[in-house]
Design a protein around this motif. Structure first.
Motif, PDB file in Angstrom:
ATOM      1  N   HIS A  86      28.980  48.020  45.104  1.00  0.00           N
ATOM      2  CA  HIS A  86      30.311  47.683  44.581  1.00  0.00           C
ATOM      3  C   HIS A  86      30.923  46.571  45.428  1.00  0.00           C
ATOM      4  CE1 HIS A  86      30.803  50.926  41.637  1.00  0.00           C
ATOM      5  NE2 HIS A  86      30.055  51.646  42.456  1.00  0.00           N
TER       6      HIS A  86
ATOM      7  N   ASP B  62      36.674  44.989  40.526  1.00  0.00           N
ATOM      8  CA  ASP B  62      36.103  46.318  40.294  1.00  0.00           C
ATOM      9  C   ASP B  62      34.667  46.238  39.792  1.00  0.00           C
ATOM     10  OD1 ASP B  62      36.281  49.036  40.391  1.00  0.00           O
ATOM     11  OD2 ASP B  62      37.036  49.248  38.353  1.00  0.00           O
TER      12      ASP B  62
ATOM     13  N   ALA C  45      30.350  45.598  40.147  1.00  0.00           N
ATOM     14  CA  ALA C  45      29.246  46.052  41.000  1.00  0.00           C
ATOM     15  C   ALA C  45      27.995  45.262  40.670  1.00  0.00           C
ATOM     16  CB  ALA C  45      28.997  47.543  40.796  1.00  0.00           C
TER      17      ALA C  45
END
Lengths: 364, 157
Positions: free
Chosen positions: A238, A330, A332
């Motif tokens: 992430h 947000d 990954a």
């Protein structure tokens, strides 16, 4: 503006049984189009829309030889400047067979100590932090435990036999730091901001107790609680977990935010661990939580919240605020596990070939 | 459909115009070049910038944009079609099919398979286009409650 496709060099023969020819043809097509239609090509590049500051070039080893690298689009070890920039990570190749998890962890701590001298270790209550403190103590390294107390909340115990430094911080001060940290370095997880605070307490190089090693089966559907396809495992990174790296570079501090990734061999040892292999063999379709050893799980850094429910609730609420304020950070990077294992000279066995057969090969 | 022109457009305008498909009209800048929530992308790290080719596509009728899709390679052998959006007043005229066929025809022989995710209401339509639910795959439920299933089509046999 309407654009025409560059089809120069496009192969015309189809169904050629020679795989080598097919790969050459793919490379030829890519070469002919990458300048305009690559992700960073002239047709697809997007303007910067984030107001973050430029971070100084990387001048420290976050991992051995910085074999673990990250970035956004064409920028290495930098900040996200476009909301849609692609977050990427890369791992170095293992140069030898790993010697098992604990020996590799000891070797990592020794190498870090040799490079940086006396160390500090975040005492967040996370299981990894406790393991690091115990291992450093066993090795006789000069380390200091760092505890950050948020006023009015409980804090984890420390090893009384080792040096210990404490910083107390008011919730309002922490909240302000977390919002600034999230905005400047792209992180909507307040626990990572909390981790960063530990790095401000001492001048020593601080080893974080976050950045877990996590595998994810994309075809386990959490919302249905069941598998919805054949196993498809990725190694997950992430972007929020490198926010501490970006903060360190911007603040001129030194730290090791990804101790579990310190060397390819340490990473290989974890992925090759008996527990992980056996769980994989026993339950190839299992949910991620079943596959991930508790010692390295993604929620280890939240242990403190387990002992202080009110702090956990406040962190959760703050996390929602950070997410609302920073919706762009947000993402990954998912590393197909069969490709990562190839770099680490490991094999997982019978299940991993399915993904390559379905989604196709990548040359090289 | 006669007089429909298919063109490749800049990604910035593509994502702004296709944003209603995903309810992202006010946040189109968050639409990524590729989607990889389900682990299809086989390229890793900066290899993605050296190997992934993305064609954002639009359909135009008499100079007006009426439909959008995109296609990109997820490996040296497979591609994905992402997003098929036709303005409501132009639906059920074969434009989506036309646009998808155009997108797939862009890829030469080494790419032999295409994937897409389909909402339940569109599965039968895509089956008519030659797609089938990928072997062993079932409908999945996203965090927002949306359901979708992986479909695939062999480009060359």
């Amino acid at each position: 503006m309407v654009r025409r496709l560059m089809m120069d060099g496009m192969p015309t023969s189809s169904g050629d049984p020679d795989c080598r020819f097919a790969m050459d043809a793919a490379a030829e097509f890519i070469a002919a189009n990458i300048g305009e239609f690559g992700l960073l090509g002239t047709n697809n590049v997007v303007p910067n829309d984030c107001q973050r500051k430029l971070i100084p070039p990387c001048n420290q080893e976050f991992t051995r030889g910085n074999h673990f690298r990250f970035g956004f689009d064409g920028l290495e070890f930098g900040n996200r400047f476009s909301s849609s920039a692609t977050y990427w990570v890369e791992y170095g190749r293992a140069s030898r067979s790993h010697g098992g998890f604990l020996p590799e962890l000891r070797r990592a701590l020794a190498e870090i100590y040799d490079s940086y001298g006396p160390l500090s270790i975040s005492n967040t209550g996370a299981s990894l932090g406790r393991l690091l403190i115990a291992t450093a103590k066993e090795m006789g390294l000069s380390v200091e435990q760092i505890t950050v107390r948020i006023d009015g909340h409980r804090f984890p115990p420390h090893d009384e036999s080792l040096p210990h430094r404490v910083r107390s911080i008011a919730w309002s001060e922490f909240e302000e730091f977390a919002r600034s940290f999230a905005s400047a370095f792209g992180c909507n997880d307040p626990w990572l901001a909390f981790e960063a605070v530990h790095g401000t307490v001492s001048d020593a190089t601080n080893i974080c107790s976050t950045a877990p090693v996590v595998l994810h089966n994309h075809n386990y559907n959490r919302n249905q609680g069941k598998e919805v396809g054949p196993p498809n495992w990725s190694f997950v990174d992430h972007e929020k977990f490198t926010a501490v790296n970006r903060w360190l570079l911007a603040s001129g501090r030194r730290g090791v935010p990804h101790i579990l990734r310190w060397s390819p061999e340490l990473l290989a040892a974890q992925l090759d661990s008996l527990a992980r292999r056996s769980r994989h063999d026993e339950a190839p379709d299992a949910s991620p939580s079943r596959l991930t050893p508790a010692r390295h799980d993604g929620r280890g850094h939240r242990r403190q919240s387990w002992t202080d429910a009110e702090l956990g609730r406040k962190m959760d609420t703050l996390g929602l605020l950070l997410h609302a304020e920073n919706p762009d950070c947000d993402t990954a990077h998912y590393y197909p596990i069969h490709r990562l294992l190839g770099r680490l000279d490991l094999e997982y066995g019978r299940h991993l070939g399915q993904v390559e057969a379905l989604y196709g090969r990548v040359e090289g | 459909m006669k007089n429909v022109e298919l063109t490749t457009i800049g990604f910035s305008e593509w994502r702004r115009q296709i944003a209603p498909l995903w309810g992202m009209e006010s946040s189109s800048q968050l639409i990524q070049h590729t989607a990889n929530g389900h682990g299809q992308m086989q390229y890793v790290g900066r290899e993605q910038f050296r190997r992934v080719i993305l064609f954002p596509i639009a359909a135009e009728l008499e100079g007006r944009r009426i439909a959008w899709t995109s296609t990109y390679n997820i490996s040296d052998e497979a591609v994905r079609v992402r997003g098929i959006y036709v303005l409501p007043e132009f639906r059920d005229r074969g434009i989506g099919h036309l646009m998808t066929n155009h997108a797939l025809a862009l890829w030469p022989a080494p790419w032999k398979r295409c994937f897409m995710y389909a909402w339940p209401a569109n599965v039968a339509r895509y089956e008519r286009w030659g797609f089938a639910i990928a072997p062993g795959h079932e409908m999945r439920t996203e965090a927002d409650g949306t359901e979708m299933v992986l479909m695939q089509k062999e480009l060359r046999t």
